[in-house]
Every structure is written in structure tokens, then in C-alpha cells.
Design a protein around this motif. Structure first.
Motif, PDB file in Angstrom:
ATOM      1  N   LYS A 170      46.050  45.196  40.871  1.00 58.57           N
ATOM      2  CA  LYS A 170      44.626  44.978  40.959  1.00 58.57           C
ATOM      3  C   LYS A 170      44.355  43.476  40.952  1.00 58.57           C
ATOM      4  O   LYS A 170      44.829  42.761  40.069  1.00 58.57           O
ATOM      5  N   PRO A 171      43.580  42.974  41.927  1.00 54.33           N
ATOM      6  CA  PRO A 171      43.295  41.545  41.938  1.00 54.33           C
ATOM      7  C   PRO A 171      42.384  41.147  40.793  1.00 54.33           C
ATOM      8  O   PRO A 171      41.545  41.924  40.351  1.00 54.33           O
ATOM      9  N   SER A 172      42.553  39.936  40.301  1.00 55.92           N
ATOM     10  CA  SER A 172      41.679  39.433  39.246  1.00 55.92           C
ATOM     11  C   SER A 172      40.314  39.100  39.837  1.00 55.92           C
ATOM     12  O   SER A 172      40.201  38.671  40.988  1.00 55.92           O
ATOM     13  N   PRO A 173      39.238  39.295  39.072  1.00 56.42           N
ATOM     14  CA  PRO A 173      37.906  38.944  39.571  1.00 56.42           C
ATOM     15  C   PRO A 173      37.832  37.464  39.906  1.00 56.42           C
ATOM     16  O   PRO A 173      38.361  36.627  39.192  1.00 56.42           O
ATOM     17  N   PRO A 220      33.616  44.334  41.700  1.00 58.40           N
ATOM     18  CA  PRO A 220      34.410  44.226  42.927  1.00 58.40           C
ATOM     19  C   PRO A 220      33.648  44.774  44.124  1.00 58.40           C
ATOM     20  O   PRO A 220      32.803  45.664  43.990  1.00 58.40           O
ATOM     21  N   ALA A 221      33.942  44.234  45.295  1.00 58.62           N
ATOM     22  CA  ALA A 221      33.321  44.738  46.522  1.00 58.62           C
ATOM     23  C   ALA A 221      33.815  46.154  46.788  1.00 58.62           C
ATOM     24  O   ALA A 221      34.919  46.536  46.375  1.00 58.62           O
ATOM     25  N   ARG A 279      35.650  49.286  48.294  1.00 59.43           N
ATOM     26  CA  ARG A 279      36.835  49.440  49.150  1.00 59.43           C
ATOM     27  C   ARG A 279      36.433  50.018  50.484  1.00 59.43           C
ATOM     28  O   ARG A 279      37.033  49.707  51.517  1.00 59.43           O
ATOM     29  N   ARG A 311      34.099  52.740  45.436  1.00 58.82           N
ATOM     30  CA  ARG A 311      34.567  51.632  44.611  1.00 58.82           C
ATOM     31  C   ARG A 311      36.093  51.579  44.596  1.00 58.82           C
ATOM     32  O   ARG A 311      36.756  52.622  44.612  1.00 58.82           O
ATOM     33  N   PRO A 312      36.667  50.388  44.553  1.00 58.51           N
ATOM     34  CA  PRO A 312      38.121  50.280  44.514  1.00 58.51           C
ATOM     35  C   PRO A 312      38.696  50.738  43.175  1.00 58.51           C
ATOM     36  O   PRO A 312      38.021  50.668  42.140  1.00 58.51           O
ATOM     37  N   SER A 321      39.436  45.933  53.560  1.00 55.65           N
ATOM     38  CA  SER A 321      40.845  45.568  53.605  1.00 55.65           C
ATOM     39  C   SER A 321      41.373  45.914  54.984  1.00 55.65           C
ATOM     40  O   SER A 321      40.956  46.920  55.573  1.00 55.65           O
ATOM     41  N   THR A 326      42.944  53.407  45.538  1.00 56.71           N
ATOM     42  CA  THR A 326      41.626  54.025  45.622  1.00 56.71           C
ATOM     43  C   THR A 326      41.800  55.424  46.196  1.00 56.71           C
ATOM     44  O   THR A 326      42.315  55.579  47.296  1.00 56.71           O
TER      45      THR A 326
END
Length: 244
Positions: free
Chosen positions: A4-7, A15-16, A18, A42-43, A79, A197
Motif C-alpha cells: 500500500k502506498p504511503s499517503p 486515497p483516490a 481505484r 476505494r482502493p 492505475s 482491491t
């Protein structure tokens, strides 16, 4: 598996999506199904798509998977990685002469093609997917010999082997006994925790209520979306004649 990417703007930044669906309409020649759907996925969550038969659940998954062209509207995926689609078990023939490992290896075809040899990386992805779904010991078994739950895990492993962080499943627990259904649900929860997701169309209200988000469809339209406790109320389900 998937990190999971960090904010970017601190822990409070949402988060934007998915997937963002905007004014989506879709169907088949002479038979419109989905009508002006707006929804966000949502992701790193499990989203349940619920509704009566004919409400458009499978059509929505088909559009998200890219196997059905939309008639109107837009889909933004957030993505460049294409989604992995796991159809209903009934759509995969029991008589196909495939082993479990061969079935999972088919998940690499989209990138590798059916006629090219799998690379070491491809085989490693297949191994990881089978281990994650607990079917490594079944590798040499024929797909048609498996129980319903085992077969469903093989199909989910095939989707996971595609390497996507967006997994679309059409009725993953239909026809399974309660124990097998609970095992699939636990696996999906684990995948979401790993950064996948998950979007599943389901008739199973228990599975839908255990999801993070819910899309309630009725006659091709989005009747409600949000947390399951807000969407799957007795009054809402009675209003669309869905068995509570």
C-alpha cells in the motif's frame, strides 16, 4: 504481495478511487442493462455488488473487466494495471482437461500469450498465487475432480497470478457450503489487507455485510452505495423486493 502506498499529504489524506465510474450505461444489442451508474471503488477494500437477478451485477463486472463495452459514460481506473477477472464457476467447464497448476498458469496468458513458455518470473507468480490460496498440494489434480471450494480457490489463484491489484469476482461463493464460503471470504479479506482491491458481485447478504463498501443495484440503476450497514437496510432491500 502488493504494498500500500504511503499517503502523499499525511495520514489524513483520502486515497483516490481505484475505480471511478461516471454516467455509465451498458448492455447487449437490443437490451440495455445498466443505466447512468456513478460509483467510486476505494482502493484496498472489498466492495460488494448486490441486487436481484437481472439488476446488472454481472454486466457491471464485465464492463469493469473490459469484456463488455460501455454504451455511454466513462471508467477511470486510477492505475495502468488492468484488472483481473474471475467469472462464475459455472462459466468454466468441468470437462476441460486441465490440472490445477495449468488453470492457474492461464492467468499469465494475458501478458505472455498462450503459446510462449512461461518465464521464471511467471512461474514464481503462479507459485505465489497457489501458495496464497492454499492449493499447492492440488497442483496435479484435474480441475473437474475438485470440490466446489477447491475449484473456486483455483480460479481466484488464476486471477491473482495476473499480477493485478484489482480483482473482480462474479459470485465467488455461490453453490459453496458454508465452510468453503467462509474460507473464500477470509481469503478475500486477506488479499485486501495485502493491497488488493476486491470487487465481488454476490447474492450472499452475509458476505455483502462483511464487505467494506456496497453497491446496491436495482433494474440497472444504482439504488444506493456506501457502507453495508447504511445500504443493506431492511427497508432498502424490501423496496427492491430483495429477500432479507
Amino acid at each position: 504481495m502488493f504494498n500500500k502506498p504511503s499517503p502523499l499529504f499525511g495520514a489524513s489524506a483520502a486515497p483516490a478511487p481505484r475505480v471511478r465510474v461516471s454516467d455509465l450505461s451498458a448492455g447487449y444489442p437490443g437490451r440495455p442493462v445498466l443505466r447512468r451508474i456513478d460509483a467510486d471503488i476505494r482502493p484496498f477494500t472489498i466492495t460488494a455488488v448486490v441486487g436481484p437477478n437481472g439488476s446488472g451485477k454481472s454486466t457491471l463486472l464485465g464492463v469493469l473487466a473490459g469484456v463488455i463495452d460501455p454504451a455511454a459514460g466513462d471508467i477511470a481506473y486510477g492505475s495502468p494495471v488492468p484488472p483481473a477477472f474471475v467469472p462464475q464457476r459455472a462459466a468454466v467447464g468441468d470437462t476441460l482437461p486441465l490440472t490445477v497448476r495449468q488453470t492457474v498458469e492461464m492467468g499469465r496468458w494475458a501478458e505472455r500469450g498462450p503459446w510462449r513458455r512461461l518465464t521464471r518470473q511467471d512461474r514464481a507468480r503462479v507459485d505465489t498465487a497457489m501458495e496464497r490460496l492454499g492449493i499447492t498440494a492440488l497442483a496435479a489434480r484435474q480441475l473437474g475432480e475438485l470440490s466446489g471450494g477447491q475449484r473456486q480457490r483455483a480460479l481466484i489463484a488464476q486471477g491473482l497470478a495476473q499480477g493485478s491489484d484489482l480483482l473482480l469476482l462474479d459470485e465467488p461463493t455461490t453453490g459453496l457450503d458454508p465452510e468453503a464460503g467462509e474460507r473464500i471470504a477470509a481469503l478475500l479479506t486477506g488479499l485486501a489487507a495485502d493491497g488488493v482491491t476486491v470487487v465481488q458481485a454476490t447474492h450472499d447478504l452475509a458476505a455483502a455485510r462483511a464487505a467494506d463498501d456496497c453497491l446496491l443495484l436495482h433494474e440497472g440503476r444504482l439504488a444506493a452505495q456506501g457502507r453495508p450497514d447504511q445500504v443493506l437496510t431492511a427497508s432498502a432491500l424490501t423496496g427492491i423486493r430483495y429477500p432479507v
